[in-house]
Design a protein around this motif. Structure first.
Motif, PDB file in Angstrom:
ATOM      1  N   SER A  13       0.943  -1.091  -0.050  1.00  0.00           N
ATOM      2  CA  SER A  13       0.018  -0.093  -0.063  1.00  0.00           C
ATOM      3  C   SER A  13       0.826   1.442   0.077  1.00  0.00           C
ATOM      4  O   SER A  13       2.152   1.188   0.314  1.00  0.00           O
ATOM      5  CB  SER A  13      -0.906   0.033   1.240  1.00  0.00           C
ATOM      6  N   GLY A  14       0.066   2.414  -0.269  1.00  0.00           N
ATOM      7  CA  GLY A  14       1.025   3.530  -0.335  1.00  0.00           C
ATOM      8  C   GLY A  14       1.677   3.939  -1.619  1.00  0.00           C
ATOM      9  O   GLY A  14       1.273   3.072  -2.634  1.00  0.00           O
ATOM     10  N   LYS A  15       2.605   4.674  -1.671  1.00  0.00           N
ATOM     11  CA  LYS A  15       3.134   5.408  -3.096  1.00  0.00           C
ATOM     12  C   LYS A  15       4.065   4.349  -3.757  1.00  0.00           C
ATOM     13  O   LYS A  15       4.368   4.475  -5.092  1.00  0.00           O
ATOM     14  CB  LYS A  15       3.731   6.760  -2.770  1.00  0.00           C
ATOM     15  N   ASP A  16       4.509   3.389  -2.831  1.00  0.00           N
ATOM     16  CA  ASP A  16       5.634   2.471  -3.409  1.00  0.00           C
ATOM     17  C   ASP A  16       4.797   1.079  -3.510  1.00  0.00           C
ATOM     18  O   ASP A  16       5.367  -0.051  -3.511  1.00  0.00           O
ATOM     19  CB  ASP A  16       6.770   2.157  -2.452  1.00  0.00           C
ATOM     20  N   LYS A  17       3.629   1.133  -3.661  1.00  0.00           N
ATOM     21  CA  LYS A  17       2.846  -0.248  -3.825  1.00  0.00           C
ATOM     22  C   LYS A  17       3.593  -1.060  -4.983  1.00  0.00           C
ATOM     23  O   LYS A  17       3.735  -0.450  -5.925  1.00  0.00           O
ATOM     24  CB  LYS A  17       1.415   0.247  -4.225  1.00  0.00           C
ATOM     25  N   SER A  18       3.475  -2.176  -4.572  1.00  0.00           N
ATOM     26  CA  SER A  18       3.919  -3.279  -5.542  1.00  0.00           C
ATOM     27  C   SER A  18       5.556  -3.164  -5.757  1.00  0.00           C
ATOM     28  O   SER A  18       5.946  -3.978  -6.611  1.00  0.00           O
ATOM     29  CB  SER A  18       3.441  -3.237  -7.004  1.00  0.00           C
ATOM     30  N   LYS A  19       6.133  -2.118  -5.050  1.00  0.00           N
ATOM     31  CA  LYS A  19       7.712  -2.318  -5.143  1.00  0.00           C
ATOM     32  C   LYS A  19       8.153  -3.278  -4.187  1.00  0.00           C
ATOM     33  O   LYS A  19       7.823  -3.484  -3.048  1.00  0.00           O
ATOM     34  CB  LYS A  19       8.160  -0.983  -5.030  1.00  0.00           C
ATOM     35  N   VAL A  20       9.381  -3.876  -4.682  1.00  0.00           N
ATOM     36  CA  VAL A  20      10.057  -4.820  -3.849  1.00  0.00           C
ATOM     37  C   VAL A  20      11.535  -4.553  -3.425  1.00  0.00           C
ATOM     38  O   VAL A  20      12.325  -3.705  -3.938  1.00  0.00           O
ATOM     39  CB  VAL A  20      10.266  -6.193  -4.637  1.00  0.00           C
ATOM     40  N   GLY A  21      11.733  -4.766  -2.088  1.00  0.00           N
ATOM     41  CA  GLY A  21      13.115  -4.341  -1.756  1.00  0.00           C
ATOM     42  C   GLY A  21      13.412  -5.300  -0.482  1.00  0.00           C
ATOM     43  O   GLY A  21      12.813  -6.079  -0.171  1.00  0.00           O
ATOM     44  N   LYS A  22      14.657  -5.121   0.102  1.00  0.00           N
ATOM     45  CA  LYS A  22      15.245  -5.733   0.893  1.00  0.00           C
ATOM     46  C   LYS A  22      14.942  -5.103   2.480  1.00  0.00           C
ATOM     47  O   LYS A  22      15.225  -3.961   2.544  1.00  0.00           O
ATOM     48  CB  LYS A  22      16.733  -6.078   0.726  1.00  0.00           C
ATOM     49  N   VAL A  23      14.754  -6.093   3.219  1.00  0.00           N
ATOM     50  CA  VAL A  23      14.569  -5.502   4.731  1.00  0.00           C
ATOM     51  C   VAL A  23      16.052  -5.380   5.096  1.00  0.00           C
ATOM     52  O   VAL A  23      16.845  -6.178   5.247  1.00  0.00           O
ATOM     53  CB  VAL A  23      13.757  -6.466   5.505  1.00  0.00           C
ATOM     54  N   VAL A  24      16.084  -4.068   5.557  1.00  0.00           N
ATOM     55  CA  VAL A  24      17.535  -3.741   6.192  1.00  0.00           C
ATOM     56  C   VAL A  24      17.393  -3.724   7.679  1.00  0.00           C
ATOM     57  O   VAL A  24      18.492  -3.428   8.371  1.00  0.00           O
ATOM     58  CB  VAL A  24      18.090  -2.775   5.699  1.00  0.00           C
ATOM     59  N   LYS A  25      16.207  -3.375   8.221  1.00  0.00           N
ATOM     60  CA  LYS A  25      16.276  -3.046   9.823  1.00  0.00           C
ATOM     61  C   LYS A  25      14.657  -3.651  10.287  1.00  0.00           C
ATOM     62  O   LYS A  25      13.827  -3.156   9.565  1.00  0.00           O
ATOM     63  CB  LYS A  25      16.358  -1.680   9.971  1.00  0.00           C
ATOM     64  N   ILE A  26      14.708  -4.243  11.247  1.00  0.00           N
ATOM     65  CA  ILE A  26      13.634  -4.544  12.052  1.00  0.00           C
ATOM     66  C   ILE A  26      13.169  -3.795  13.204  1.00  0.00           C
ATOM     67  O   ILE A  26      14.248  -3.552  14.124  1.00  0.00           O
ATOM     68  CB  ILE A  26      13.442  -6.105  12.341  1.00  0.00           C
ATOM     69  N   LEU A  27      12.020  -3.123  13.253  1.00  0.00           N
ATOM     70  CA  LEU A  27      11.739  -2.343  14.396  1.00  0.00           C
ATOM     71  C   LEU A  27      10.702  -3.178  15.241  1.00  0.00           C
ATOM     72  O   LEU A  27       9.541  -2.630  14.896  1.00  0.00           O
ATOM     73  CB  LEU A  27      11.349  -0.852  14.167  1.00  0.00           C
TER      74      LEU A  27
END
Ligand SMILES: [Zn+2]
Length: 103
Positions: A13-27
């Protein structure tokens, strides 16, 4: 939290919907994750002479709520739901609910 560092995730959801990336930090306490290169916000930065930083506007990743991302399975490359199961020796492992592969 079913997401881990270095997981590939898709924002749903949001403006980067459907974009894929790597998790770099967990909060963990906020139930959010930071995804490399995604959900960027403009941040005003004051010049910092001690760090030799110039002031101005910088793009910075903002944390994304975990409910707004889906983990991408390495095996079937689909955004999927993560399940948990136990191996014979009692180890907890994650698996893909779509293709049933462990990851
Ligand atoms: Zn899969």
């Amino acid at each position: 939290m079913k997401i881990r560092n270095n997981d590939k995730v898709m924002i749903i959801s949001g403006k980067d919907k459907s974009k894929v990336g790597k998790v770099v930090k967990i909060l963990k306490d906020k139930n959010k994750v930071l995804v490399e290169g995604l959900n960027k916000v403009k941040k005003h930065v004051k010049p910092n002479p001690y760090k030799q930083e110039q002031g101005g506007i910088q793009d910075k990743e903002a944390p994304v709520d975990v409910s707004n991302v889906k983990v991408i399975c390495d095996a079937c490359t689909n955004p999927t739901k993560v399940g948990y199961r136990f191996t014979e020796d009692g180890k907890k492992i994650r698996y893909c609910r779509k293709c049933d592969e462990n990851f």
